[in-house]
Scaffold this motif. Structure first.
Motif, mmCIF file in Angstrom:
data_model
loop_
_atom_site.group_PDB
_atom_site.id
_atom_site.type_symbol
_atom_site.label_atom_id
_atom_site.label_comp_id
_atom_site.label_asym_id
_atom_site.label_seq_id
_atom_site.Cartn_x
_atom_site.Cartn_y
_atom_site.Cartn_z
ATOM 1 N N TYR A 199 -8.069 5.372 -3.767
ATOM 2 C CA TYR A 199 -8.695 6.682 -3.846
ATOM 3 C C TYR A 199 -7.659 7.624 -4.425
ATOM 4 O O TYR A 199 -6.610 7.864 -3.816
ATOM 5 C CB TYR A 199 -9.145 7.161 -2.466
ATOM 6 C CG TYR A 199 -9.923 8.461 -2.495
ATOM 7 C CD1 TYR A 199 -11.292 8.469 -2.718
ATOM 8 C CD2 TYR A 199 -9.289 9.681 -2.276
ATOM 9 C CE1 TYR A 199 -12.018 9.658 -2.738
ATOM 10 C CE2 TYR A 199 -9.996 10.881 -2.294
ATOM 11 C CZ TYR A 199 -11.352 10.863 -2.526
ATOM 12 O OH TYR A 199 -12.066 12.044 -2.541
ATOM 13 N N GLN A 251 0.830 -1.203 0.000
ATOM 14 C CA GLN A 251 0.000 0.000 0.000
ATOM 15 C C GLN A 251 0.860 1.246 0.000
ATOM 16 O O GLN A 251 1.881 1.317 0.691
ATOM 17 C CB GLN A 251 -0.919 0.009 1.231
ATOM 18 C CG GLN A 251 -1.849 1.218 1.304
ATOM 19 C CD GLN A 251 -2.873 1.099 2.414
ATOM 20 O OE1 GLN A 251 -2.982 0.060 3.058
ATOM 21 N NE2 GLN A 251 -3.652 2.145 2.622
ATOM 22 N N ARG A 310 -11.638 5.463 4.182
ATOM 23 C CA ARG A 310 -10.535 4.550 4.471
ATOM 24 C C ARG A 310 -9.226 5.330 4.610
ATOM 25 O O ARG A 310 -8.436 5.072 5.527
ATOM 26 C CB ARG A 310 -10.413 3.477 3.385
ATOM 27 C CG ARG A 310 -9.174 2.620 3.584
ATOM 28 C CD ARG A 310 -9.065 1.437 2.671
ATOM 29 N NE ARG A 310 -7.774 0.772 2.899
ATOM 30 C CZ ARG A 310 -7.435 -0.390 2.372
ATOM 31 N NH1 ARG A 310 -8.263 -1.047 1.580
ATOM 32 N NH2 ARG A 310 -6.247 -0.905 2.628
ATOM 33 N N TYR A 311 -8.985 6.282 3.705
ATOM 34 C CA TYR A 311 -7.763 7.093 3.816
ATOM 35 C C TYR A 311 -7.687 7.780 5.176
ATOM 36 O O TYR A 311 -6.650 7.749 5.851
ATOM 37 C CB TYR A 311 -7.731 8.136 2.695
ATOM 38 C CG TYR A 311 -6.603 9.141 2.837
ATOM 39 C CD1 TYR A 311 -5.350 8.878 2.313
ATOM 40 C CD2 TYR A 311 -6.802 10.349 3.508
ATOM 41 C CE1 TYR A 311 -4.315 9.799 2.446
ATOM 42 C CE2 TYR A 311 -5.781 11.268 3.651
ATOM 43 C CZ TYR A 311 -4.534 10.992 3.121
ATOM 44 O OH TYR A 311 -3.506 11.902 3.269
ATOM 45 N N GLY A 319 -12.871 7.068 -5.919
ATOM 46 C CA GLY A 319 -12.507 5.775 -5.362
ATOM 47 C C GLY A 319 -12.752 4.664 -6.366
ATOM 48 O O GLY A 319 -13.519 4.823 -7.322
ATOM 49 N N ARG A 320 -12.104 3.546 -6.122
ATOM 50 C CA ARG A 320 -12.335 2.376 -6.975
ATOM 51 C C ARG A 320 -11.998 1.109 -6.202
ATOM 52 O O ARG A 320 -11.165 1.114 -5.296
ATOM 53 C CB ARG A 320 -11.504 2.440 -8.253
ATOM 54 C CG ARG A 320 -10.005 2.313 -8.061
ATOM 55 C CD ARG A 320 -9.265 2.351 -9.403
ATOM 56 N NE ARG A 320 -7.859 2.049 -9.266
ATOM 57 C CZ ARG A 320 -6.921 2.952 -9.001
ATOM 58 N NH1 ARG A 320 -7.262 4.222 -8.855
ATOM 59 N NH2 ARG A 320 -5.650 2.600 -8.887
ATOM 60 N N LEU A 321 -12.680 0.034 -6.588
ATOM 61 C CA LEU A 321 -12.390 -1.291 -6.052
ATOM 62 C C LEU A 321 -12.487 -2.277 -7.207
ATOM 63 O O LEU A 321 -13.530 -2.374 -7.868
ATOM 64 C CB LEU A 321 -13.384 -1.670 -4.951
ATOM 65 C CG LEU A 321 -13.341 -3.128 -4.479
ATOM 66 C CD1 LEU A 321 -11.985 -3.453 -3.861
ATOM 67 C CD2 LEU A 321 -14.453 -3.409 -3.483
ATOM 68 N N ASP A 345 -7.745 -1.581 -4.138
ATOM 69 C CA ASP A 345 -8.632 -0.648 -3.458
ATOM 70 C C ASP A 345 -7.908 0.688 -3.493
ATOM 71 O O ASP A 345 -6.730 0.753 -3.110
ATOM 72 C CB ASP A 345 -8.831 -1.129 -2.015
ATOM 73 C CG ASP A 345 -10.153 -0.695 -1.418
ATOM 74 O OD1 ASP A 345 -11.089 -0.410 -2.172
ATOM 75 O OD2 ASP A 345 -10.243 -0.648 -0.181
ATOM 76 N N VAL A 352 -18.665 4.753 -3.497
ATOM 77 C CA VAL A 352 -17.297 4.212 -3.483
ATOM 78 C C VAL A 352 -16.306 5.344 -3.227
ATOM 79 O O VAL A 352 -15.354 5.195 -2.452
ATOM 80 C CB VAL A 352 -16.984 3.486 -4.798
ATOM 81 C CG1 VAL A 352 -15.542 2.972 -4.805
ATOM 82 C CG2 VAL A 352 -17.954 2.326 -5.012
ATOM 83 N N ASP A 353 -16.527 6.485 -3.873
ATOM 84 C CA ASP A 353 -15.654 7.643 -3.637
ATOM 85 C C ASP A 353 -15.590 7.962 -2.143
ATOM 86 O O ASP A 353 -14.518 8.118 -1.555
ATOM 87 C CB ASP A 353 -16.172 8.881 -4.376
ATOM 88 C CG ASP A 353 -16.181 8.725 -5.879
ATOM 89 O OD1 ASP A 353 -15.501 7.811 -6.394
ATOM 90 O OD2 ASP A 353 -16.869 9.523 -6.541
ATOM 91 N N GLU A 412 -13.902 5.135 0.075
ATOM 92 C CA GLU A 412 -12.444 5.069 -0.022
ATOM 93 C C GLU A 412 -11.794 6.293 0.629
ATOM 94 O O GLU A 412 -10.716 6.192 1.222
ATOM 95 C CB GLU A 412 -12.013 4.933 -1.478
ATOM 96 C CG GLU A 412 -12.574 3.710 -2.195
ATOM 97 C CD GLU A 412 -12.149 2.383 -1.582
ATOM 98 O OE1 GLU A 412 -11.488 2.358 -0.530
ATOM 99 O OE2 GLU A 412 -12.495 1.339 -2.168
#
Length: 253
Positions: free
Chosen positions: A99, A70, A131-132, A104-106, A97, A124-125, A128
């Motif tokens: 951003y 990552q 998550r950041y 965002g994308r998965l 995964d 999703v945007d 993610e």
């Protein structure tokens, strides 16, 4: 030193922009960064970490081992997580995964060839981005260097100190609160939990959280948590832990 000078510059810039407490670095965040970034650091782009652990798709599903790499950016809201998950003997899923650029994308593929998941869109945007924000302990300088972050000290909500870190939503988001995560600090000043009440899971909104443990010196003057677990809070209040892993390497980049 370099960390103190950087902190002063960031605080002055944020105080002058007229946005009040939400755009200042709280003292407890200042102290956390000072604990985790030691010595001379020459403006890194961010961090690079290697992980191993296990994850599962449902509460009754089997745990699947994974290894991952990552990157987390320090100067903008962005990350990329690239993992290989062993689904069965001789069957490997490649998962990314991310951003980047406000999106965002998965994506998941079997053997890197056959797509089994491809997620895009507003939810999703937002997920993610959350998550950041939740994983900032693995890139502590972002708490100072990322000008997109805003902070608010939350009082009376927990016996521990809580700071809400958020970013501005883009105008396509539904009318909910800004994208944010609440960071909980233990009595020693380490971030031990990240939580948001409104991450989208499928077609519902559920609380989502993660817990950090095992802070240690990882080299290059960097101190960070060595392990974490992540869960959804189900409607009955029970946590569904779906990800748990440890950091095997963490460096500046």
């Amino acid at each position: 030193g370099p960390v103190g000078s950087t902190l002063a510059t960031v605080q002055c810039r944020r105080q002058r922009n007229g946005e009040g407490v939400m755009n200042r670095v709280p003292p407890i965040v200042d102290a956390f960064v000072r604990r985790c970034v030691r010595g001379s650091v020459t403006r890194p782009r961010g961090t690079l970490l290697q992980q191993r652990g296990e994850m599962r798709l449902g509460p009754d599903g089997p745990w699947r081992p994974f290894t991952a790499e990552q990157t987390i950016e320090a100067h903008t809201t962005a990350f990329v997580w690239h993992a290989r998950v062993r689904m069965a003997p001789l069957v490997t899923a490649v998962v990314e995964d991310a951003y980047e650029g406000g999106r965002g994308r998965l994506d998941a593929n079997l053997w890197g060839l056959f797509s089994v998941a491809h997620a895009r869109g507003i939810d999703v945007d937002r997920g993610e981005a959350e998550r950041y924000l939740a994983e900032l302990p693995w890139c502590p300088l972002a708490l100072l260097h990322n000008p997109e972050l805003r902070f608010e000290e939350r009082e009376g909500e927990s016996e521990h100190a809580v700071v809400r870190v958020s970013i501005h939503d883009h105008p396509e988001y539904p009318d909910r609160a800004d994208t944010h995560v609440d960071l909980t600090f233990d009595p020693d000043g380490d971030i031990v939990e990240a939580r948001t009440p409104n991450r989208v899971r499928g077609d519902v909104v559920q609380p989502w959280a993660g817990r950090f443990r095992g802070y240690r010196d990882v080299g290059d003057g960097l101190r960070a948590p060595g392990a974490a677990e992540v869960w959804w809070e189900e409607d009955d209040g029970e946590p569904f832990v779906y990800w748990r892993g440890e950091v095997t390497s963490l460096t500046w980049r």
